[in-house]
Motif scaffolding. Structure first.
Motif, PDB file in Angstrom:
ATOM      1  N   VAL A   1       1.054  -1.471  -0.086  1.00 15.70           N
ATOM      2  CA  VAL A   1       0.429   0.032   0.029  1.00 15.70           C
ATOM      3  C   VAL A   1       0.907   1.406   0.259  1.00 15.70           C
ATOM      4  O   VAL A   1       1.678   1.356   1.135  1.00 15.70           O
TER       5      VAL A   1
ATOM      6  N   GLY B   1       1.186   5.436   0.207  1.00 12.89           N
ATOM      7  CA  GLY B   1       0.485   6.476   0.151  1.00 12.89           C
ATOM      8  C   GLY B   1       1.529   7.654  -0.587  1.00 12.89           C
ATOM      9  O   GLY B   1       1.204   7.961  -1.951  1.00 12.89           O
ATOM     10  N   GLY B   2       1.986   9.096  -0.033  1.00 10.61           N
ATOM     11  CA  GLY B   2       2.485   9.992  -0.880  1.00 10.61           C
ATOM     12  C   GLY B   2       4.260   9.301  -0.688  1.00 10.61           C
ATOM     13  O   GLY B   2       5.105  10.587  -1.354  1.00 10.61           O
TER      14      GLY B   2
ATOM     15  N   SER C   1       6.673   9.466   1.267  1.00 15.02           N
ATOM     16  CA  SER C   1       7.162  10.507   2.017  1.00 15.02           C
ATOM     17  C   SER C   1       7.815   9.222   3.177  1.00 15.02           C
ATOM     18  O   SER C   1       8.836  10.121   4.240  1.00 15.02           O
TER      19      SER C   1
ATOM     20  N   THR D   1       0.158  11.359   2.987  1.00 11.65           N
ATOM     21  CA  THR D   1      -1.141  11.574   2.915  1.00 11.65           C
ATOM     22  C   THR D   1      -2.530  11.062   4.300  1.00 11.65           C
ATOM     23  O   THR D   1      -1.088  10.362   5.472  1.00 11.65           O
TER      24      THR D   1
HETATM   25  C1  LIG Z   1      10.527  16.326   4.778  1.00 11.83           C
HETATM   26  C2  LIG Z   1       9.984  15.190   5.654  1.00 11.83           C
HETATM   27  C3  LIG Z   1       9.370  15.730   7.117  1.00 11.83           C
HETATM   28  C4  LIG Z   1       8.967  14.732   7.670  1.00 11.83           C
HETATM   29  N1  LIG Z   1       8.642  15.569   8.839  1.00 11.83           N
HETATM   30  C5  LIG Z   1       7.371  14.096   9.642  1.00 11.83           C
HETATM   31  C6  LIG Z   1       7.413  14.816  11.202  1.00 11.83           C
HETATM   32  O1  LIG Z   1       7.226  15.923  11.721  1.00 11.83           O
HETATM   33  N2  LIG Z   1       6.533  13.634  11.782  1.00 11.83           N
HETATM   34  C7  LIG Z   1       6.300  13.170  11.394  1.00 11.83           C
HETATM   35  O2  LIG Z   1       5.764  11.462  12.306  1.00 11.83           O
HETATM   36  N3  LIG Z   1       6.947  12.147  10.136  1.00 11.83           N
HETATM   37  C8  LIG Z   1       7.034  13.217   9.084  1.00 11.83           C
HETATM   38  N4  LIG Z   1       7.735  12.592   7.941  1.00 11.83           N
HETATM   39  C9  LIG Z   1       7.536  10.929   8.119  1.00 11.83           C
HETATM   40  C10 LIG Z   1       6.008  11.355   7.077  1.00 11.83           C
HETATM   41  O3  LIG Z   1       5.773  12.199   6.347  1.00 11.83           O
HETATM   42  C11 LIG Z   1       4.414  10.540   7.629  1.00 11.83           C
HETATM   43  O4  LIG Z   1       5.084   9.147   8.161  1.00 11.83           O
HETATM   44  C12 LIG Z   1       3.748   9.792   6.445  1.00 11.83           C
HETATM   45  O5  LIG Z   1       2.429  10.003   7.463  1.00 11.83           O
HETATM   46  C13 LIG Z   1       3.822   9.254   5.567  1.00 11.83           C
HETATM   47  O6  LIG Z   1       3.105   9.467   4.544  1.00 11.83           O
HETATM   48  P1  LIG Z   1       3.016   9.037   3.436  1.00 11.83           P
HETATM   49  O7  LIG Z   1       1.265   8.922   2.519  1.00 11.83           O
HETATM   50  O8  LIG Z   1       4.209   9.512   2.280  1.00 11.83           O
HETATM   51  O9  LIG Z   1       3.193   7.201   3.733  1.00 11.83           O
HETATM   52  P2  LIG Z   1       4.262   6.208   2.821  1.00 11.83           P
HETATM   53  O10 LIG Z   1       5.619   6.516   2.547  1.00 11.83           O
HETATM   54  O11 LIG Z   1       3.942   6.443   1.129  1.00 11.83           O
HETATM   55  O12 LIG Z   1       4.405   5.086   3.263  1.00 11.83           O
HETATM   56  C14 LIG Z   1       4.716   5.400   4.631  1.00 11.83           C
HETATM   57  C15 LIG Z   1       3.841   3.621   5.512  1.00 11.83           C
HETATM   58  O13 LIG Z   1       2.477   3.533   5.622  1.00 11.83           O
HETATM   59  C16 LIG Z   1       1.716   2.917   4.663  1.00 11.83           C
HETATM   60  N5  LIG Z   1       0.376   3.394   4.323  1.00 11.83           N
HETATM   61  C17 LIG Z   1       0.625   4.360   3.036  1.00 11.83           C
HETATM   62  N6  LIG Z   1      -1.394   4.360   3.044  1.00 11.83           N
HETATM   63  C18 LIG Z   1      -1.341   3.935   3.198  1.00 11.83           C
HETATM   64  C19 LIG Z   1      -2.923   3.314   4.006  1.00 11.83           C
HETATM   65  N7  LIG Z   1      -3.810   3.988   3.520  1.00 11.83           N
HETATM   66  N8  LIG Z   1      -3.240   2.394   4.568  1.00 11.83           N
HETATM   67  C20 LIG Z   1      -2.488   1.342   5.035  1.00 11.83           C
HETATM   68  N9  LIG Z   1      -1.122   1.583   4.801  1.00 11.83           N
HETATM   69  C21 LIG Z   1      -0.646   3.050   3.878  1.00 11.83           C
HETATM   70  C22 LIG Z   1       2.754   2.069   3.848  1.00 11.83           C
HETATM   71  O14 LIG Z   1       2.334   0.966   3.317  1.00 11.83           O
HETATM   72  C23 LIG Z   1       3.984   2.260   4.174  1.00 11.83           C
HETATM   73  O15 LIG Z   1       4.168   1.111   4.779  1.00 11.83           O
HETATM   74  C24 LIG Z   1       7.910  13.142   7.222  1.00 11.83           C
HETATM   75  C25 LIG Z   1       8.924  12.862   5.693  1.00 11.83           C
HETATM   76  C26 LIG Z   1      10.166  13.743   5.199  1.00 11.83           C
HETATM   77  C27 LIG Z   1      10.121  13.591   3.745  1.00 11.83           C
END
Ligand SMILES: Cc1cc2nc3c(=O)[nH]c(=O)nc-3n(C[C@H](O)[C@H](O)[C@H](O)COP(=O)(O)OP(=O)(O)OC[C@H]3O[C@@H](n4cnc5c(N)ncnc54)[C@H](O)[C@@H]3O)c2cc1C
Length: 349
Positions: free
Chosen positions: A49, A51-52, A54, A118
């Protein structure tokens, strides 16, 4: 259900690592998941799965079927004297969701502004920043079991939230509690209390308060301060590939901490409510001399040693292998000097 083959994943991960998905399915609605599970070829295949992107490190092409969650929607679903309950589709951008609640006059998420990714991924690692975690505002979520196709709803107590942790990060154990790789979160509901008070426990925010002379900041002002602080400290993934903090801040017992302080009097540490002590992972990495260093195109950010970055661009950027080699080298030197094993925060695929 939109199925695409041989899809470049570089635009879909903030580290900008080059990799491909053999099969990528865009999930726009709950029914897409059911259609996928009923498909004779895709249904039984392993799934990932997305999301963004990140909080992931891609170490090669992804053979599992990538389910890119793009379920949208934001609405107020309930209101009482005490709180608003707002619901978001899992594919909504987190930072935009924060902005939307503020524009609606419903504060509570401002300390978590500008966290990439996301809404659907927010519960996975219980995102948090500047003194507030998702679990402080969480109401419930809807998800679909990717093995059985069964939809289900979880309340906060069932999500096993901890520091950058939840039931979604753990494989099913003997008690059957882990949901890693098994749940696709479709919708998330947040509780925003009407009795709002500013959360200004973090030094950076207190500094901003002193600089501006604003005694009682509004939620929008805190939002803006958080954005300014984050922009000054963290690399923008649109400019330098990264996944935010690469390691969790480790916690140790007071005895362990006293032992380390005896050797390293300047170590940055915070006493937690449960009596344990949190150490700043960035300080430990910096103390080992890693700031600004690189392995291949993977580097340690000059302004914040906790962030690993991709120093290259396009097809010549860091590989996932280089990022993980650097991460392991950092873990080894921190362990050798402090006896502490740093735990990576992003999901390695
Ligand atoms: C510049 C930067 C700063 C950041 N600062 C913070 C911060 O201050 N605090 C913090 O907590 N994090 C931070 N992060 C980490 C990140 O932003 C978070 O973890 C965010 O929630 C990841 O979201 P994503 O949609 O990109 O998930 P992804 O990277 O796409 O996925 C992360 C995990 O979640 C799972 N996942 C994604 N979507 C779903 C769904 N709908 N259902 C089930 N599982 C799913 C994926 O399988 C994977 O295991 C930062 C990242 C960056 C790049």
């Amino acid at each position: 259900m939109l199925v695409e083959k041989n899809v470049p994943l570089q635009p879909y991960n903030t580290f900008r690592i080059v990799a491909r998905a053999q099969t990528l399915v865009r999930v726009l609605r709950e029914a897409d998941v059911q259609a996928l599970l009923a498909d004779p070829e895709l249904g039984p295949a392993p799934k990932f799965v997305l999301g963004g992107g990140s909080n992931i490190v891609l170490t090669g092409d992804v053979k599992a079927v990538v389910l890119k969650v793009e379920i949208m929607g934001r609405r107020l679903v309930a209101e009482s004297d005490k709180a608003w309950i707002v619901e978001f589709g899992a594919g909504e951008n987190w930072h935009e969701a924060v902005g939307w609640t503020l524009a609606q006059g419903r504060p509570g998420l401002e300390n978590m502004a500008l966290i990439p990714g996301t809404v659907g991924a927010a519960p996975v690692q219980n995102i948090g920043a500047y003194g507030v975690e998702l679990q402080d505002r969480f109401e419930s979520l809807d998800a679909i079991d990717l093995q059985t196709g069964r939809p289900f709803t979880l309340e906060a107590a069932q999500c096993g939230f901890g520091y950058r942790d939840s039931v979604f990060k753990h494989a099913a154990g003997p008690q059957g509690l882990g949901l890693a790789g098994r749940a696709l979160i479709t919708r998330v509901r947040l509780r925003l209390p009407k009795a709002w008070k500013p959360e200004l426990g973090y030094l950076d925010l207190q500094r901003r308060q002193a600089e501006t002379g604003i005694e009682r900041p509004t939620a929008q002002q805190i939002h803006d301060w958080v954005c300014e602080i984050r922009r000054a400290k963290l690399p923008d993934p649109a400019v330098i590939g990264n996944a935010g903090s690469f390691f969790k801040n480790p916690t140790v017992t007071p005895e362990q901490c006293a032992d380390i302080i005896a050797r390293e009097p300047k170590i940055v540490h915070y006493l937690l409510d449960d009596g344990t002590v949190k150490l700043a992972a960035g300080w430990l990495i910096d103390a080992c001399g890693w700031k600004g260093k690189s392995i291949g195109q993977a580097g340690v950010y000059e302004k914040q040693a906790l962030v690993l970055v991709n120093r290259g661009g396009g097809d010549n950027g860091a590989t996932g292998g280089e990022v993980m080699t650097l991460a392991k080298a950092i873990q080894t030197s921190v362990y050798e000097r402090f006896g502490i094993l740093l735990e990576p925060e992003p999901v390695v695929i």
